[in-house]
Scaffold this motif. Structure first.
Motif, short mmCIF file in Angstrom:
data_model
loop_
_atom_site.label_atom_id
_atom_site.label_comp_id
_atom_site.label_asym_id
_atom_site.label_seq_id
_atom_site.Cartn_x
_atom_site.Cartn_y
_atom_site.Cartn_z
N GLY A 380 16.89 -10.16 14.01
CA GLY A 380 17.01 -8.85 13.36
C GLY A 380 15.74 -8.02 13.33
O GLY A 380 15.70 -6.99 12.65
N THR A 381 14.70 -8.46 14.04
CA THR A 381 13.46 -7.68 14.07
C THR A 381 13.05 -7.42 15.51
O THR A 381 13.27 -8.24 16.40
CB THR A 381 12.31 -8.43 13.36
N SER A 387 11.48 -1.85 14.37
CA SER A 387 12.75 -1.77 13.64
C SER A 387 13.18 -3.14 13.13
O SER A 387 12.87 -4.17 13.72
CB SER A 387 13.84 -1.20 14.55
N PHE A 388 13.89 -3.14 12.01
CA PHE A 388 14.47 -4.37 11.47
C PHE A 388 15.80 -4.06 10.78
O PHE A 388 15.99 -2.98 10.23
CB PHE A 388 13.52 -5.08 10.51
N SER A 389 16.70 -5.02 10.86
CA SER A 389 17.98 -4.96 10.16
C SER A 389 18.32 -6.37 9.77
O SER A 389 18.66 -7.20 10.62
CB SER A 389 19.06 -4.35 11.06
N LEU A 390 18.23 -6.67 8.48
CA LEU A 390 18.25 -8.05 8.01
C LEU A 390 19.20 -8.25 6.84
O LEU A 390 19.22 -7.44 5.90
CB LEU A 390 16.83 -8.48 7.59
N ALA A 391 19.95 -9.33 6.88
CA ALA A 391 20.73 -9.73 5.71
C ALA A 391 19.77 -10.10 4.59
O ALA A 391 18.70 -10.66 4.84
CB ALA A 391 21.63 -10.91 6.06
N THR A 410 22.69 -5.62 3.83
CA THR A 410 21.77 -5.59 4.96
C THR A 410 20.74 -4.49 4.70
O THR A 410 21.12 -3.34 4.39
CB THR A 410 22.52 -5.29 6.28
N VAL A 411 19.48 -4.84 4.79
CA VAL A 411 18.42 -3.87 4.59
C VAL A 411 17.82 -3.51 5.95
O VAL A 411 17.55 -4.38 6.78
CB VAL A 411 17.35 -4.40 3.62
N SER A 412 17.66 -2.21 6.19
CA SER A 412 17.21 -1.74 7.50
C SER A 412 16.05 -0.77 7.33
O SER A 412 15.94 -0.05 6.33
CB SER A 412 18.34 -1.04 8.25
N GLY A 413 15.20 -0.74 8.34
CA GLY A 413 14.08 0.18 8.32
C GLY A 413 13.18 -0.03 9.51
O GLY A 413 13.58 -0.62 10.51
#
Length: 450
Positions: A380-381, A387-391, A410-413
């Protein structure tokens, strides 16, 4: 044959065989580990690993070889193997052995008695943690793993140009991982765990505190549910913030920069983070498990500020990347074991702490999410883009208080944008590995939930 005798015999025979310059990199480690399950020993290991790599200049070319054994037969093998591959290898650029730094700092990471910790003490501590966890809360359904260990290791780099670097390291650890459910018949289960270590003595570890913290980490997640999708102020607790920093630590490597794998390329001297952010690599810290006086090339290590008050000052270099960039060597050469190629990596990389406690940061948040665990970090990174998109797992905050646990979000940024959006830096870094961050409060991150 001990390593000193082996090295002397190897270099003597190497000179006779026509090697003009020679170097060995020796790494050895020993560990004793115990894990228990349901009141019984589940696993007991007494392991020893290690070996030696050799490189030598013969006929104007550098050859390489390695072995796990220190005997006369291995000496003959190392020299013949190095000679053979020197004839066929095409080196990108001439290699030079390093004669050593003028001065090395003293770093004490070794306690000789530690590896002699009685196995019965390790076993009893692991059993005790399991008992404490099961007795602490009726919602603890199972202790999946209760483990203890002691270990020691050494690295020796010696060459014919005068380099002679030796270090030893020892550590003890205790960890627990538990499963909790609201009742015996409940379908929902949650997990939690904790870990602690000492570089001096197993007795320094409070195994009761490890067990009880692991229990709290688990049961506090019971009854979790999702939240509406939105942009939220997010508090990354120190362990979650450390996980994120670790996933993007390679962006500070000159090797990654040179290959175009870091968005920081070409930004030396520029503002790349908020003015409240300083990022440091300090291999000389006391009581940090990855401190060391020299790197994998034998260069003396030192403290380096990579980012100071948000401004990028330097990348991490080994001797090769420093030459290529025309920069100072930061002594960040690393090897993945004695057979590994020399690369670039951090030693003790951390975000400098602020002054606010976690409780104070929570109280100062009217509405937000405290994240304590990030999952899927490998997939997710994207270190190149940031960029990241993680549970994630954490807690909902309302009016400065934790009101309930949160999961299925899911947190993204973007890591580089996040560095510029940190409102508050906590005072709570926990140095248990090579990468560390205190708690960070980010002004806004996208959270996908219900």
């Amino acid at each position: 044959m001990n390593i000193g005798e082996f090295q002397e015999a190897l270099f003597a025979k190497g000179r006779e065989a026509g090697f003009a310059e020679m170097e060995i990199y020796y790494a050895n480690g020993r560990s004793v580990s115990v894990s228990v399950l349901k009141g019984e020993i589940d696993e007991y290991k007494n392991a020893q690993t290690g070996g030696l790599s050799f490189r030598g200049l013969i006929g104007g070319k550098m050859g390489y070889s390695s072995t796990e054994r220190l005997d006369q037969e291995s000496i003959d093998y190392l020299l013949e193997e190095a000679r053979s591959n020197a004839e066929v290898l095409e080196n990108e650029e001439p290699e030079e052995l390093f004669a050593g730094s003028e001065r090395y700092h003293s770093v004490n990471t070794y306690s000789p008695p530690l590896i002699g910790t009685v196995p019965d003490q390790l076993i009893e501590a692991a059993l005790s943690m399991e008992r404490i966890a099961l007795d602490a809360d009726p919602r603890i359904d199972m202790v999946r793993r209760s483990a203890t260990s002691v270990s020691e290791s050494e690295v020796l780099i010696v060459n014919t140009k005068g380099l002679n670097c030796h270090r030893q390291h020892s550590s003890a650890s205790a960890s627990i991982y538990v499963l909790a459910k609201e009742s015996k018949d409940a379908k929902e289960t949650v997990t939690g765990g904790w870990f602690d270590f000492s570089l001096r003595s197993f007795d320094d570890i409070d195994v009761e505190a490890v067990a009880l913290t692991g229990v709290r980490e688990a049961v506090s997640k019971l009854g979790a549910n999702t939240v509406p999708s939105d942009n939220y102020p997010v508090i990354l607790r120190n362990d979650a913030a450390t996980s994120l920093l670790s996933s993007f630590a390679s962006v500070f490597s000159a090797e990654s920069v040179d290959k175009g794998f870091s968005r920081l390329k070409g930004k030396l001297g520029e503002q790349v983070a908020g003015g409240n952010i300083s990022i440091i690599d300090d291999p000389l810290m006391e009581n940090a498990p990855t401190s060391k006086a020299f790197d994998a090339e034998g260069s003396a290590t030192a403290r380096h500020e990579l980012v100071k008050d948000g401004r990028l000052l330097t990348f991490l270099h080994n001797r090769k990347t420093a030459r290529k960039a025309g920069a100072a060597n930061t002594a960040n050469a690393a090897k993945g074991g004695y057979k590994g190629m020399v690369e670039v990596s951090h030693h003790n990389l951390y975000i400098a702490p602020g002054t606010d406690s976690l409780d104070e940061i929570i109280r100062g948040t009217d509405r937000g999410i405290l994240i304590v665990e990030l999952q899927g970090l490998h997939a997710g990174t994207n270190a190149t883009s940031g960029s990241f998109s993680l549970a994630a797992i954490g807690y909902l905050i309302e009016h400065g208080e934790i009101v309930r646990p949160v999961n299925q979000i899911t947190v993204s940024g973007n890591f580089f944008e996040l560095l510029n959006g940190i409102e508050t830096v906590g005072d709570d870094p926990r140095f248990i590995g090579s990468c560390t961050s205190p708690t960070l409060k980010v002004s806004s991150l996208s959270v996908s939930g219900a």
